[in-house]
Motif scaffolding. Structure first.
Motif, mmCIF file in Angstrom:
data_model
loop_
_atom_site.group_PDB
_atom_site.id
_atom_site.type_symbol
_atom_site.label_atom_id
_atom_site.label_comp_id
_atom_site.label_asym_id
_atom_site.label_seq_id
_atom_site.Cartn_x
_atom_site.Cartn_y
_atom_site.Cartn_z
ATOM 1 N N ASN A 133 17.233 13.923 -1.736
ATOM 2 C CA ASN A 133 16.282 13.326 -1.244
ATOM 3 C C ASN A 133 15.709 11.712 -1.077
ATOM 4 O OD1 ASN A 133 15.226 16.187 0.250
ATOM 5 N ND2 ASN A 133 14.800 16.317 -1.903
ATOM 6 N N ASP A 134 15.903 11.710 -2.341
ATOM 7 C CA ASP A 134 15.181 9.580 -3.263
ATOM 8 C C ASP A 134 16.748 9.252 -1.645
ATOM 9 O OD1 ASP A 134 14.449 10.824 -4.864
ATOM 10 O OD2 ASP A 134 15.357 10.415 -5.861
ATOM 11 N N TRP A 135 15.930 8.075 -1.553
ATOM 12 C CA TRP A 135 15.929 6.926 -0.318
ATOM 13 C C TRP A 135 17.032 6.069 -1.518
ATOM 14 C CZ3 TRP A 135 17.244 7.192 4.097
ATOM 15 C CH2 TRP A 135 16.758 7.711 5.026
ATOM 16 N N THR A 152 29.838 10.573 3.824
ATOM 17 C CA THR A 152 30.063 11.874 3.634
ATOM 18 C C THR A 152 29.058 12.264 3.012
ATOM 19 O OG1 THR A 152 31.918 11.243 5.459
ATOM 20 C CG2 THR A 152 31.953 13.130 3.518
ATOM 21 N N ASN A 153 29.171 11.667 1.447
ATOM 22 C CA ASN A 153 28.806 12.506 0.749
ATOM 23 C C ASN A 153 27.805 12.184 0.218
ATOM 24 O OD1 ASN A 153 31.836 13.657 -0.879
ATOM 25 N ND2 ASN A 153 32.507 11.379 0.284
ATOM 26 N N ILE A 154 27.081 10.643 0.405
ATOM 27 C CA ILE A 154 25.899 10.227 -0.344
ATOM 28 C C ILE A 154 24.379 10.787 0.436
ATOM 29 C CG2 ILE A 154 24.594 9.341 -1.423
ATOM 30 C CD1 ILE A 154 27.100 7.415 -2.336
ATOM 31 N N PRO A 155 24.143 11.694 0.587
ATOM 32 C CA PRO A 155 22.709 11.684 1.415
ATOM 33 C C PRO A 155 21.334 10.089 1.322
ATOM 34 C CG PRO A 155 22.349 13.894 0.073
ATOM 35 C CD PRO A 155 23.770 12.313 -0.553
ATOM 36 N N ARG A 156 20.842 10.293 2.356
ATOM 37 C CA ARG A 156 19.670 8.986 2.540
ATOM 38 C C ARG A 156 19.673 7.894 1.593
ATOM 39 N NH1 ARG A 156 13.613 11.474 2.226
ATOM 40 N NH2 ARG A 156 13.733 12.593 3.810
ATOM 41 N N VAL A 157 20.668 7.311 2.016
ATOM 42 C CA VAL A 157 21.866 5.765 2.220
ATOM 43 C C VAL A 157 21.815 4.799 3.370
ATOM 44 C CG1 VAL A 157 24.108 6.179 2.313
ATOM 45 C CG2 VAL A 157 23.572 4.401 0.336
ATOM 46 N N ILE A 158 20.993 3.282 2.359
ATOM 47 C CA ILE A 158 21.458 2.335 3.265
ATOM 48 C C ILE A 158 22.041 1.280 2.738
ATOM 49 C CG2 ILE A 158 19.556 1.030 2.592
ATOM 50 C CD1 ILE A 158 19.193 0.092 4.801
ATOM 51 N N VAL A 159 23.544 1.212 3.154
ATOM 52 C CA VAL A 159 25.227 0.870 2.339
ATOM 53 C C VAL A 159 24.541 -1.249 3.166
ATOM 54 C CG1 VAL A 159 27.193 0.164 2.818
ATOM 55 C CG2 VAL A 159 25.877 2.602 2.807
ATOM 56 N N ASN A 160 24.487 -1.926 2.229
ATOM 57 C CA ASN A 160 24.419 -3.054 2.303
ATOM 58 C C ASN A 160 25.775 -4.072 2.432
ATOM 59 O OD1 ASN A 160 22.716 -5.958 2.683
ATOM 60 N ND2 ASN A 160 22.309 -5.761 0.853
ATOM 61 N N LEU A 161 26.699 -4.262 3.677
ATOM 62 C CA LEU A 161 27.618 -4.912 3.228
ATOM 63 C C LEU A 161 27.345 -6.487 2.435
ATOM 64 C CD1 LEU A 161 29.226 -3.124 6.075
ATOM 65 C CD2 LEU A 161 29.854 -3.054 3.084
ATOM 66 N N ILE A 216 0.941 -1.001 0.456
ATOM 67 C CA ILE A 216 -0.109 -0.046 0.332
ATOM 68 C C ILE A 216 0.462 1.023 -0.181
ATOM 69 C CG2 ILE A 216 -1.709 1.294 0.929
ATOM 70 C CD1 ILE A 216 -2.756 -1.358 2.714
ATOM 71 N N PRO A 217 0.976 2.127 -0.847
ATOM 72 C CA PRO A 217 1.778 3.194 -1.116
ATOM 73 C C PRO A 217 1.431 3.760 -0.011
ATOM 74 C CG PRO A 217 0.704 3.212 -2.970
ATOM 75 C CD PRO A 217 -0.346 1.911 -1.896
ATOM 76 N N ARG A 218 2.406 4.697 0.379
ATOM 77 C CA ARG A 218 2.830 5.723 1.509
ATOM 78 C C ARG A 218 3.696 6.816 1.537
ATOM 79 N NH1 ARG A 218 6.395 3.671 7.008
ATOM 80 N NH2 ARG A 218 8.315 3.064 5.010
ATOM 81 N N ASN A 219 3.838 7.663 2.218
ATOM 82 C CA ASN A 219 4.576 9.127 2.383
ATOM 83 C C ASN A 219 6.201 8.351 2.688
ATOM 84 O OD1 ASN A 219 3.093 10.809 1.489
ATOM 85 N ND2 ASN A 219 2.654 11.063 3.207
ATOM 86 N N PRO A 220 6.819 8.735 1.830
ATOM 87 C CA PRO A 220 8.261 8.619 2.186
ATOM 88 C C PRO A 220 8.458 8.728 3.760
ATOM 89 C CG PRO A 220 8.023 9.618 0.447
ATOM 90 C CD PRO A 220 7.433 10.058 0.499
ATOM 91 N N PRO A 221 9.231 7.540 4.424
ATOM 92 C CA PRO A 221 9.803 7.968 5.539
ATOM 93 C C PRO A 221 11.038 8.966 5.867
ATOM 94 C CG PRO A 221 10.819 6.314 5.126
ATOM 95 C CD PRO A 221 10.216 6.650 3.989
ATOM 96 N N ILE A 228 12.678 2.386 -1.562
ATOM 97 C CA ILE A 228 14.309 2.707 -2.215
ATOM 98 C C ILE A 228 14.303 3.712 -4.076
ATOM 99 C CG2 ILE A 228 16.383 1.240 -3.353
ATOM 100 C CD1 ILE A 228 15.990 1.900 0.238
ATOM 101 N N LYS A 229 14.444 4.080 -3.865
ATOM 102 C CA LYS A 229 14.364 5.006 -5.219
ATOM 103 C C LYS A 229 15.344 4.672 -5.832
ATOM 104 C CE LYS A 229 10.348 7.282 -4.655
ATOM 105 N NZ LYS A 229 10.063 8.134 -4.604
ATOM 106 N N VAL A 230 17.197 4.360 -5.144
ATOM 107 C CA VAL A 230 17.961 4.561 -6.189
ATOM 108 C C VAL A 230 18.514 3.399 -5.740
ATOM 109 C CG1 VAL A 230 20.345 5.626 -6.641
ATOM 110 C CG2 VAL A 230 17.893 6.645 -6.610
ATOM 111 N N ILE A 231 19.448 2.241 -6.656
ATOM 112 C CA ILE A 231 20.743 1.111 -6.281
ATOM 113 C C ILE A 231 21.350 1.463 -7.189
ATOM 114 C CG2 ILE A 231 19.623 -0.022 -8.278
ATOM 115 C CD1 ILE A 231 19.727 -2.816 -5.661
#
Length: 381
Positions: free
Chosen positions: A185-187, A229-238, A34-39, A50-53
């Motif tokens: 702004n994109d996650w 430091t350089n990329i806003p709104r990001v989750i790093v998957n190691l 169900i669509p929702r506003n971005p957190p 997630i808008k960018v990979i």
């Protein structure tokens, strides 16, 4: 009395439907969310946010060897098949239609996902191995990315952890240049898997320091710090390293399976030819993964709302593995089935806490895919 019974039946039906859809054989069988506003908090992220990979890594993430070796009478065709990177099928960031990849699983929930690599291209011959072979060249890897096919899959064949900075420079520059991306702004999710070449090269005298677990940890941590430091709104998957020291004894039992063995000859895995080398890789594999876990734990302590680092186990039960996991090119890189399976086991771990993640993975081409529900979040703790 009738109304409560109807409500109960509806609830039971909903639960039954959910349990059936929980694990499926193809992501297109998963119900959308169900669509929702971005957190505004990274700890509240769903996959459709997630808008960018993007991805960093080596030839595995670049998709080398996925289609195997074409054993046709056409010699030129054989050679071409051996040097193709099937970027669109890479488990980490591939975006070819109907490919079983983490990127496509996200795209099922977020159709506007950007950054996944597509198609195939010839492996660059100015690969990292030539630069890494000489101390005075430092991390000036000569390899280059192809923006059209690679998109934000910055992986380079033969790359080591030392080359992550070069890959990251390409990724950041390209991400900023893509007009459809709202950089601020994109996650975003960036998958990182690196270390196989470091382990293989650790038996070379000129590589021993750079392949140590301490230096490996420094290189990866520096890359993660640079992302922070350089990329806003990001989750790093190691993503952990698979225990390649066990690959060589296993595949040696199938001498006719692949065209060229990556067994220490030529530019192959230098540590694979001796028991001492295999033991060294085994120990480094454990040490590398401990470094990745430590990096993940470091960022858990900062309690950021816009940045997180997560870790996924990737240790294989190799003595019981099927050869179908490996490419017929070199009995080393994953095959198409190998990439498909890896995409599933890494994806499935994203939604479970550390205590519930499997410590040892057994290849099963019929592995199912978890369908996240509206209440599922990407686990950041």
């Amino acid at each position: 009395m009738l109304k409560p019974i109807i409500i109960l039946l509806l609830v039971l039906t909903a639960l039954t439907t959910f349990s059936v859809a929980l694990n499926v054989t193809s992501i297109d069988k998963c119900p959308t969310l169900i669509p929702r506003n971005p957190p505004t908090d990274v700890n509240d992220l769903r996959v459709d946010d997630i808008k960018v990979i993007g991805a960093l890594g080596d030839s595995v993430t670049a998709g080398l060897g996925i289609k195997g070796f074409n054993k046709s009478p056409n010699i030129i065709g054989n050679l071409l098949s051996a040097i193709q990177e099937y970027r669109g099928l890479s488990y980490s960031a591939g975006g070819d239609e109907d490919a079983f990849t983490i990127a496509n699983y996200i795209k099922h929930y977020q159709p506007n996902l950007l950054g996944s690599s597509v198609g195939q291209r010839t492996k660059r011959f100015e690969i990292c191995i030539w630069a890494n072979a000489f101390l005075f060249l430092g991390d000036n890897c000569f390899a280059s990315n192809d923006g059209f096919h690679d998109q934000l899959n910055a992986a380079l064949s033969s790359a080591t952890a030392m080359n992550l900075d070069k890959e990251l420079n390409y990724l950041i520059k390209t991400m900023k240049s893509m007009r459809s991306i709202d950089y601020e702004n994109d996650w975003k999710m960036i998958n990182i898997q690196i270390g196989s070449n470091d382990m293989c090269d650790s038996c070379k005298e000129s590589y021993q320091d750079r392949a140590s677990s301490e230096r490996y940890g420094e290189y990866v941590e520096a890359a993660v710090d640079k992302i922070h430091t350089n990329i806003p709104r990001v989750i790093v998957n190691l993503i952990g390293n698979y225990n390649i020291s066990g690959v060589f004894p296993l595949t040696a039992n199938y001498p006719d399976y692949c065209a060229i063995r990556n067994d220490g000859s030529g530019n192959g895995c230098a540590c694979a030819s001796t028991p001492e080398g295999l033991d060294k890789m085994k120990k480094l594999n454990i040490a590398y993964d401990r470094k990745l876990i430590a990096i993940s734990n470091k960022y858990k302590k900062i309690n950021s709302k816009s940045f997180a680092v997560i870790y996924q186990h990737n240790r294989y039960d190799l003595p019981n593995f099927s050869m179908e996991f490996f490419s017929t090119l070199d009995c080393f890189h994953p095959s198409l089935k190998g990439h498909q399976w890896t995409s599933k086991v890494i994806w499935n771990q994203i939604f479970v806490p550390e205590s519930q993640k499997p410590n040892l993975l057994l290849f099963d081409e019929n592995e199912t895919i978890h369908c996240p529900s509206n209440s599922d979040r990407i686990i950041t703790y």
